[in-house]
Design an enzyme around this catalytic site. Structure first.
Site, PDB file in Angstrom:
ATOM      1  N   GLY A  14       0.824  -1.199   0.000  1.00  0.00           N
ATOM      2  CA  GLY A  14       0.000   0.000   0.000  1.00  0.00           C
ATOM      3  C   GLY A  14       0.859   1.251   0.000  1.00  0.00           C
ATOM      4  CB  SER A  15       0.020   4.739   0.823  1.00  0.00           C
ATOM      5  OG  SER A  15      -0.347   4.719   2.195  1.00  0.00           O
ATOM      6  CE  LYS A  66      -1.270   9.934   6.519  1.00  0.00           C
ATOM      7  NZ  LYS A  66      -2.392  10.852   6.165  1.00  0.00           N
ATOM      8  CB  VAL A  67      -0.853   2.993   5.305  1.00  0.00           C
ATOM      9  CG1 VAL A  67      -1.377   1.832   6.150  1.00  0.00           C
ATOM     10  CG2 VAL A  67      -1.968   3.991   5.033  1.00  0.00           C
ATOM     11  N   GLY A  68       2.314   2.438   5.349  1.00  0.00           N
ATOM     12  CA  GLY A  68       3.422   1.508   5.570  1.00  0.00           C
ATOM     13  C   GLY A  68       4.318   1.935   6.714  1.00  0.00           C
ATOM     14  CD  GLU A 125       7.405  -5.561  -1.772  1.00  0.00           C
ATOM     15  OE1 GLU A 125       7.715  -4.686  -2.620  1.00  0.00           O
ATOM     16  OE2 GLU A 125       8.225  -6.390  -1.326  1.00  0.00           O
ATOM     17  CB  CYS A 152       3.346   0.574  -6.701  1.00  0.00           C
ATOM     18  SG  CYS A 152       3.672  -1.163  -7.070  1.00  0.00           S
TER      19      CYS A 152
END
Length: 485
Positions: A231-232, A234-236, A253, A287
């Site tokens: 995912g993003s 930011k969330v990662g 990833e 991505c």
């Protein structure tokens, strides 16, 4: 659609059941706006049930002969082949993916299942020498136990299977949380295929929910030893922080801001084809997409003219129509965000060679040039059909521009001299880069992952062993040790 309503449930310990949360996730077709399904969210208690079921089932699964484990994935492959048309329609409806995109996703999903079949037999132990007489050092490679998988909305069926199948093949159990925009293709459908393939109950559990309901329960829970998140960034970053605080392995990833570099000796027509596909496949919601297209100034005019002409031929519309190249973005907030980004970038001085309009979640392509060097858009991932063209003077400047980003996922270099391309590619700070090709690639046995804000760790091939197994040292003293007291 009966297909969606049939699968619109949580899948915990081998049973399909409704969630017990106080609100529903509504699954919409992003092109037509049709309601596909309504799913009551899982609560933190149901996340706990899923992890406890996985923990119970995993012990016997780890002891199962790997030749028997791999039969599940052989059967799953045949099931996908038999139901390919049905799964294609689901991808088109739930993601707004074109038929070309659906075929691409299913092809890769099958390839990764084939690799999972072989992966079941891959773990090997070692016997290492010891400086102590009579001692034998055995190193075993064992499953980590239970793995939490969080998958994204852009390639949900593929990217769920990509972690789920290897983790299971290596003797783990899994709890999967799909993205709330793709709960069926990214979650329930994966469970259905593997259940029909004979995977024992409890080994794969699917919880359809949202952080608004469960907070960090999925990643902070004590049972999982590894979390695979796509995912993003930011969330990662948050996932990594929670995993570190709880001593869990995190495989991340994340996003990208890839550069496709066209050197002065490149085949311009071929580079244009590669760049158009790399930027606009699946509406740019990839991505690895070529966010930035860097062109040697000597080729800028020719490349730009041909690139814009090619982009004008792309058909925008109903993803169910086989002639459509660009379908809808996943939801209205994403479409609005990309539209606003284009408008702001043009107002800030960029030249719109094409500026696509919006119709619902459909965005026509935009091609922007003349970007100021400090333009914020150059530093971020654009998850939509927007291409940025930038000229450069010589290789040194190309490398500097390509590396001037917090991301480092993919990239491409186009040149008439392959070894020149390789030399330049080695200087680009990315986890993957391709010579005379596009930027969007994934293969089952090559290490897939990024540098910088694009992620931590690798997936695919032998990297799956590092991600989803652990090593254990057992020593055997065949003689008698001498102790100092």
């Amino acid at each position: 659609m009966s297909f969606f309503t049939e699968l619109a449930h949580q899948y915990i310990d081998g049973e399909w059941k409704p969630g017990s949360g106080s609100w529903d996730i509504i699954d919409f077709n992003p092109y037509s706006g049709e309601k596909l399904a309504s799913i009551t969210v899982a609560t933190a208690d149901e996340v706990d049930q899923a992890y406890r079921a996985a923990e119970r089932a995993q012990r016997a699964w780890a002891d199962t002969n790997p030749y028997a484990r791999r039969l599940v994935f052989e059967r799953a492959l045949r099931i996908i082949e038999d139901r390919e048309q049905e799964i294609t329609e689901a991808i088109v409806a739930e993601l707004g993916g074109t038929r070309l995109k659906a075929a691409f996703e299913l092809h890769l999903a099958k390839e990764f299942l084939r690799e999972a079949v072989h992966l079941a037999l891959r773990p090997e132990g070692r016997i290492l020498p010891s400086p102590t007489d009579g001692k034998e050092n055995r190193v075993y490679r064992l499953p980590v136990g239970v793995v939490g998988v969080i998958s994204p909305f852009n390639f949900p069926f593929l990217l769920s299977l990509k972690s789920v199948a290897p983790a299971l093949a290596l003797g783990n159990a899994v709890v999967l949380k799909p993205h709330q925009n793709t709960p069926i293709c990214g979650g329930a459908l994966v469970a259905k295929v593997l259940a029909d393939a004979g995977l024992p109950a409890g080994l794969l559990n699917v919880v359809i929910t949202d952080i608004a309901e469960i907070g960090d329960a999925l990643i902070a829970h004590p049972v999982p030893k590894a979390i695979s998140f796509t995912g993003s960034d930011k969330v990662g970053r948050h996932v990594a922080t929670v995993c570190a605080a709880n001593f869990k392995r995190a495989i991340l990833e994340l996003g990208g801001n890839s550069a496709l570099i066209v050197l002065d000796d490149a085949d311009v027509d071929y580079a244009v084809e590669a760049a158009v596909f790399s930027r606009f496949v699946h509406q740019g919601q990839v991505c690895m997409a070529a966010n930035r297209i860097l062109v040697d100034r000597s080729l800028e005019a020719e490349f730009t003219e041909k690139f814009v002409a090619k982009v004008r031929t792309l058909r925008v519309g109903d993803p169910a129509d086989p002639s459509t190249h660009i379908g809808p973005l996943i939801n209205s907030s994403q479409a609005d965000a990309v539209s606003s980004l284009v408008e702001q970038t043009v107002k800030a001085g960029a030249t719109p060679l094409l500026q696509g309009g919006a119709q619902g979640n459909l965005l026509s392509p935009s091609v922007l040039a003349g970007l100021p060097a400090d333009s914020p858009v150059l530093q971020q991932e654009i998850f939509g059909p927007v291409a940025l063209i930038m000229p450069f003077d010589g290789e040194e400047e190309a490398v500097r521009i390509a590396n001037d980003t917090p991301y480092g996922l993919s990239g491409a270099v186009h040149t008439g001299d392959v070894e020149r391309g390789v030399r330049l590619a080695r200087r680009i700070h990315t986890g993957m880069i391709h010579i005379n090709d596009g930027t969007v690639h994934d293969e089952p046995i090559v290490p897939f992952g990024g540098e910088k804000n694009s992620g931590v760790g690798r997936l695919n091939g032998d990297s799956m062993l590092e991600a989803f197994t652990t090593q254990k040292w057992i020593s055997v003293q065949h003689g008698r040790s001498q102790f100092p007291f």
